[in-house]
Design an enzyme around this catalytic site. Structure first.
Site, mmCIF file in Angstrom:
data_model
loop_
_atom_site.group_PDB
_atom_site.id
_atom_site.type_symbol
_atom_site.label_atom_id
_atom_site.label_comp_id
_atom_site.label_asym_id
_atom_site.label_seq_id
_atom_site.Cartn_x
_atom_site.Cartn_y
_atom_site.Cartn_z
ATOM 1 N N HIS A 49 0.861 -1.182 0.000
ATOM 2 C CA HIS A 49 0.000 0.000 0.000
ATOM 3 C C HIS A 49 0.902 1.239 0.000
ATOM 4 O O HIS A 49 2.036 1.193 0.480
ATOM 5 C CB HIS A 49 -0.853 0.077 1.271
ATOM 6 C CG HIS A 49 -1.849 -1.010 1.448
ATOM 7 N ND1 HIS A 49 -1.534 -2.204 2.056
ATOM 8 C CD2 HIS A 49 -3.161 -1.085 1.139
ATOM 9 C CE1 HIS A 49 -2.616 -2.969 2.113
ATOM 10 N NE2 HIS A 49 -3.619 -2.313 1.555
ATOM 11 N N ASP A 97 2.231 1.988 3.422
ATOM 12 C CA ASP A 97 3.164 1.008 3.979
ATOM 13 C C ASP A 97 4.583 1.460 3.666
ATOM 14 O O ASP A 97 5.476 1.414 4.508
ATOM 15 C CB ASP A 97 2.996 -0.378 3.344
ATOM 16 C CG ASP A 97 1.619 -0.950 3.474
ATOM 17 O OD1 ASP A 97 0.942 -0.622 4.459
ATOM 18 O OD2 ASP A 97 1.215 -1.717 2.584
#
Length: 446
Positions: A108, A111
């Site tokens: 993501h 992340d």
């Protein structure tokens, strides 16, 4: 990939490249069934399985749960600033990827890079980390299976992202999708995923469902158009889940998503990313949701994990049930493979597993489970009577009036005439136990 990537420091000291040692090995840090170069049919195991490690559970999740904080103390979380921690986390991730020997990873946006409410800061930080990731990919041979944007964690998304009743939130979600699409293209990703973590409703009393679904389709259409305009040629993927965190999520299961995509004319660009634990939460088996997607030509990729039958939530455990992996690989092999998709381990080690080696052991077990599932599924399809039995069960539709019915040539009057001339149908056993025994027979072979 050749040698493991080591950045400014080694985060998994004492652990080298994970070797294949075969079923007789007792070494927990070795593969028993996953031999990347072993040919299964016309492809190697690596080409069939296309394993990926997820960034979020493996390097961002420290084991917290609703009842307490995380239990793992990651050395890459020590640096003082968010960007320094993100850079350290990236070094740890690429060290892990290359020591484990997977060809792909998934992430993501937040992340990889720190989130920020200021749009310019968010975009600048993500671009900087994407540049670092590109350098590490070039140095190691690692590839990106898919990218995505986290449109569920920030409080602004408490009522959804693309389906939010506030247009300002929808527009802010577009900022992240735009940036994540650009990151995916820059890193050569083969797919882009949408998981509608809060695309649903908590209560129908305050929800205009049709309007939200129409907005969801408009948002996906805009994302597709932008992705294609910047050179993204891969699959857009939707990942079904029935509920949690919302009471009801719009992408409930494979059937629901397939219908939605076809209704809105998105099925030429979008496919499905099926997660095992999500399928079971919707009341189906993992194999069922895979089969539904595949039957429509829309199975694009897989999030490999499992749930716990005694828990009613998404536990995201590493896959270890060979019946699940055999069933999954039967679907994948019958459709000719997953490329450009793959098998992403959207799974997390248990909160009680706190040693650095536990992350390796968990992935090794998952990879071995799917490697064994691949071997058994291939043998069932090429050496056993399974496919012949399945075909014979429907033989009455392969010729004569049965074939004419299947081709749409018979109406109810024709069917009645056939029934009058043939009397009560003969009883035909489903032979379920024979099929189950055959699977066991091939599963236990060395």
């Amino acid at each position: 990939m050749t040698t493991p990537f080591i950045g400014k420091q080694e985060y998994f000291g004492g652990i080298g490249s994970i070797p294949y040692e075969g079923p007789a090995s007792d070494n927990p840090l070795s593969f028993k069934y996953y031999d990347a170069k072993k040919k299964i049919g016309d492809k190697t195991m690596a080409e069939h399985l296309r394993f990926a490690v997820c960034y979020w559970h493996s390097f961002c999740n420290a084991g917290h749960d609703p009842f307490g904080p995380g239990t793992r103390r990651y050395p890459w979380d020590v640096p003082a600033t968010p960007m320094a921690r993100a850079e350290a986390r990236m070094d740890a991730a690429f060290e892990f990827f290359t020591k484990l020997g997977v060809p792909y990873y998934c992430f993501h946006d937040i992340d990889m890079a720190p989130d920020d409410d200021d749009i310019a800061t968010y975009e600048r930080q993500l671009k900087q980390l994407v540049g670092m990731a590109k350098e590490r990919q070039q140095a190691t041979g690692m590839k990106l299976l898919w990218g995505t944007a986290n449109l569920f964690a920030h409080p602004r998304y408490m009522n959804g992202a693309a389906t939010n009743p506030d247009f300002a939130v929808v527009a802010r979600a577009a900022v992240q999708v735009r940036a994540a699409l650009e990151a995916t293209v820059e890193l050569g990703g083969g797919n882009y995923v949408f998981w509608g973590g809060r695309e649903g409703y908590a209560s129908l009393h305050n929800t205009q469902m049709k309007r939200e679904l129409d907005h969801f389709a408009r948002f996906l259409t805009a994302a597709r158009d932008y992705g294609r305009s910047i050179g993204f040629k891969g699959n857009f993927l939707i990942e079904p889940k029935p509920m949690e965190p919302m009471n009801h999520q719009y992408d409930f299961d494979s059937s629901t998503v397939v219908g939605f995509l076809k209704q809105h004319g998105l099925d030429k660009d979008f496919k499905l990313n099926i997660e095992a634990n999500h399928a079971t939460l919707s009341g189906h088996t993992f194999e069922h949701d895979l089969q539904v997607a595949s039957d429509h030509g829309l199975l694009g990729s897989i999030d490999a994990n499992r749930g716990n039958a005694q828990n009613g939530w998404d536990t995201d455990q590493f896959p270890s049930d060979l019946y699940d992996t055999v069933g999954a690989m039967l679907v994948v092999l019958r459709q000719g493979g997953l490329e450009p998709g793959g098998l992403n381990f959207d799974a997390k080690v248990r909160r009680e597993s706190t040693d650095a080696e536990d992350l390796f052991i968990a992935h090794i077990g998952g990879m071995d489970s799917f490697a064994r599932g691949l071997e058994v599924a291939h043998a069932l399809l090429t050496q056993s009577p399974l496919e012949g039995w399945r075909k014979d069960r429907y033989a009455t539709f392969d010729s004569g009036e049965g074939l004419a019915f299947a081709q749409g040539k018979l109406g109810l009057d024709d069917l009645r005439t056939y029934a009058l001339g043939h009397g009560e149908p003969a009883q035909r056993s489903g032979k379920q136990e024979r099929y189950e025994n055959l699977l066991n027979q091939y599963l236990i072979r060395a």
